[in-house]
Design a protein around this motif. Structure first.
Motif, PDB file in Angstrom:
ATOM      1  N   ALA A   1       0.833  -1.205   0.000  1.00 59.68           N
ATOM      2  CA  ALA A   1       0.000   0.000   0.000  1.00 59.68           C
ATOM      3  C   ALA A   1       0.867   1.255   0.000  1.00 59.68           C
ATOM      4  O   ALA A   1       0.562   2.228  -0.694  1.00 59.68           O
ATOM      5  N   LEU A   2       1.958   1.250   0.757  1.00 58.64           N
ATOM      6  CA  LEU A   2       2.874   2.388   0.796  1.00 58.64           C
ATOM      7  C   LEU A   2       3.482   2.633  -0.575  1.00 58.64           C
ATOM      8  O   LEU A   2       3.516   3.762  -1.059  1.00 58.64           O
ATOM      9  N   VAL A   3       3.946   1.578  -1.221  1.00 57.58           N
ATOM     10  CA  VAL A   3       4.586   1.703  -2.531  1.00 57.58           C
ATOM     11  C   VAL A   3       3.578   2.160  -3.582  1.00 57.58           C
ATOM     12  O   VAL A   3       3.889   2.994  -4.436  1.00 57.58           O
ATOM     13  N   ASP A   4       2.366   1.657  -3.525  1.00 53.29           N
ATOM     14  CA  ASP A   4       1.337   2.053  -4.494  1.00 53.29           C
ATOM     15  C   ASP A   4       0.908   3.505  -4.315  1.00 53.29           C
ATOM     16  O   ASP A   4       0.453   4.139  -5.262  1.00 53.29           O
TER      17      ASP A   4
ATOM     18  N   LYS B   1      13.975  12.628  -2.086  1.00 49.47           N
ATOM     19  CA  LYS B   1      12.680  13.195  -2.433  1.00 49.47           C
ATOM     20  C   LYS B   1      12.270  12.605  -3.778  1.00 49.47           C
ATOM     21  O   LYS B   1      13.060  12.592  -4.725  1.00 49.47           O
ATOM     22  N   VAL B   2      11.052  12.099  -3.865  1.00 53.21           N
ATOM     23  CA  VAL B   2      10.566  11.491  -5.094  1.00 53.21           C
ATOM     24  C   VAL B   2      10.339  12.585  -6.124  1.00 53.21           C
ATOM     25  O   VAL B   2       9.605  13.543  -5.876  1.00 53.21           O
ATOM     26  N   THR B   3      10.996  12.439  -7.293  1.00 55.85           N
ATOM     27  CA  THR B   3      10.815  13.422  -8.363  1.00 55.85           C
ATOM     28  C   THR B   3       9.961  12.869  -9.494  1.00 55.85           C
ATOM     29  O   THR B   3       9.347  13.639 -10.217  1.00 55.85           O
ATOM     30  N   SER B   4       9.925  11.551  -9.650  1.00 59.42           N
ATOM     31  CA  SER B   4       9.014  10.949 -10.623  1.00 59.42           C
ATOM     32  C   SER B   4       8.750   9.509 -10.241  1.00 59.42           C
ATOM     33  O   SER B   4       9.588   8.844  -9.628  1.00 59.42           O
TER      34      SER B   4
ATOM     35  N   ASN C   1       7.463   0.696 -12.265  1.00 57.30           N
ATOM     36  CA  ASN C   1       8.260  -0.031 -11.278  1.00 57.30           C
ATOM     37  C   ASN C   1       9.501   0.726 -10.832  1.00 57.30           C
ATOM     38  O   ASN C   1      10.303   0.198 -10.073  1.00 57.30           O
ATOM     39  N   ILE C   2       9.674   1.941 -11.323  1.00 57.06           N
ATOM     40  CA  ILE C   2      10.887   2.711 -11.035  1.00 57.06           C
ATOM     41  C   ILE C   2      10.516   4.051 -10.400  1.00 57.06           C
ATOM     42  O   ILE C   2       9.585   4.714 -10.821  1.00 57.06           O
ATOM     43  N   VAL C   3      11.290   4.423  -9.386  1.00 59.42           N
ATOM     44  CA  VAL C   3      11.118   5.708  -8.714  1.00 59.42           C
ATOM     45  C   VAL C   3      12.423   6.488  -8.877  1.00 59.42           C
ATOM     46  O   VAL C   3      13.503   5.939  -8.682  1.00 59.42           O
TER      47      VAL C   3
ATOM     48  N   LYS D   1      10.755   0.357  -7.109  1.00 56.87           N
ATOM     49  CA  LYS D   1       9.742   0.744  -6.120  1.00 56.87           C
ATOM     50  C   LYS D   1       9.796  -0.120  -4.862  1.00 56.87           C
ATOM     51  O   LYS D   1       9.558   0.354  -3.753  1.00 56.87           O
ATOM     52  N   GLY D   2      10.111  -1.383  -5.032  1.00 55.43           N
ATOM     53  CA  GLY D   2      10.144  -2.302  -3.891  1.00 55.43           C
ATOM     54  C   GLY D   2      11.208  -1.995  -2.868  1.00 55.43           C
ATOM     55  O   GLY D   2      11.159  -2.492  -1.754  1.00 55.43           O
ATOM     56  N   HIS D   3      12.186  -1.158  -3.236  1.00 60.79           N
ATOM     57  CA  HIS D   3      13.262  -0.819  -2.313  1.00 60.79           C
ATOM     58  C   HIS D   3      12.979   0.434  -1.482  1.00 60.79           C
ATOM     59  O   HIS D   3      13.839   0.893  -0.744  1.00 60.79           O
TER      60      HIS D   3
END
Length: 105
Positions: free
Chosen positions: A52-55, A72-75, A79-81, A95-97
């Motif tokens: 749920a956190l990753v989604d 800080k998340v920029t995009s 499956n990639i952040v 994303k899983g990391h």
């Protein structure tokens, strides 16, 4: 000496074979129940919370990776952040990391 010989004779044939089989399986069922409630169920709950956190990740979130990197998340892609870990320095991770969100400003 003769009493000892009778004591070592063959055991009497009884009709309680079905009940003893159930009594042998009962501890295994009990152990599985204990393992389920102490190990399996909490692990499934934690995995569901992480999913749920990753989604729910979105641009601008402050996160910590599994390696301990703050960013800080920029995009966010499928499956990639992409994280900005310093001004002008971006890294791409799976994303899983992502381990958790932070409250940093």
């Amino acid at each position: 000496m003769l009493g000892l010989a009778f004591a070592m004779g063959t055991p009497p044939a009884g009709g309680g074979g079905g009940q003893s089989a159930i009594m042998q399986i009962f501890p295994l069922i009990l152990m599985f129940g204990i393992f389920y409630f102490l190990l399996i169920r909490p692990q499934q709950k934690k995995a569901k919370e992480h999913r749920a956190l990753v989604d729910a990740l979105k641009k601008g979130d402050q996160v910590i990776t599994a390696a301990g990197i703050y960013g800080k998340v920029t995009s966010v892609e499928e499956n990639i952040v992409t994280l900005e870990i310093a001004p002008g320095i971006n890294i791409k991770i799976s994303k899983g990391h992502i381990a958790s969100l932070t409250n940093q400003g």
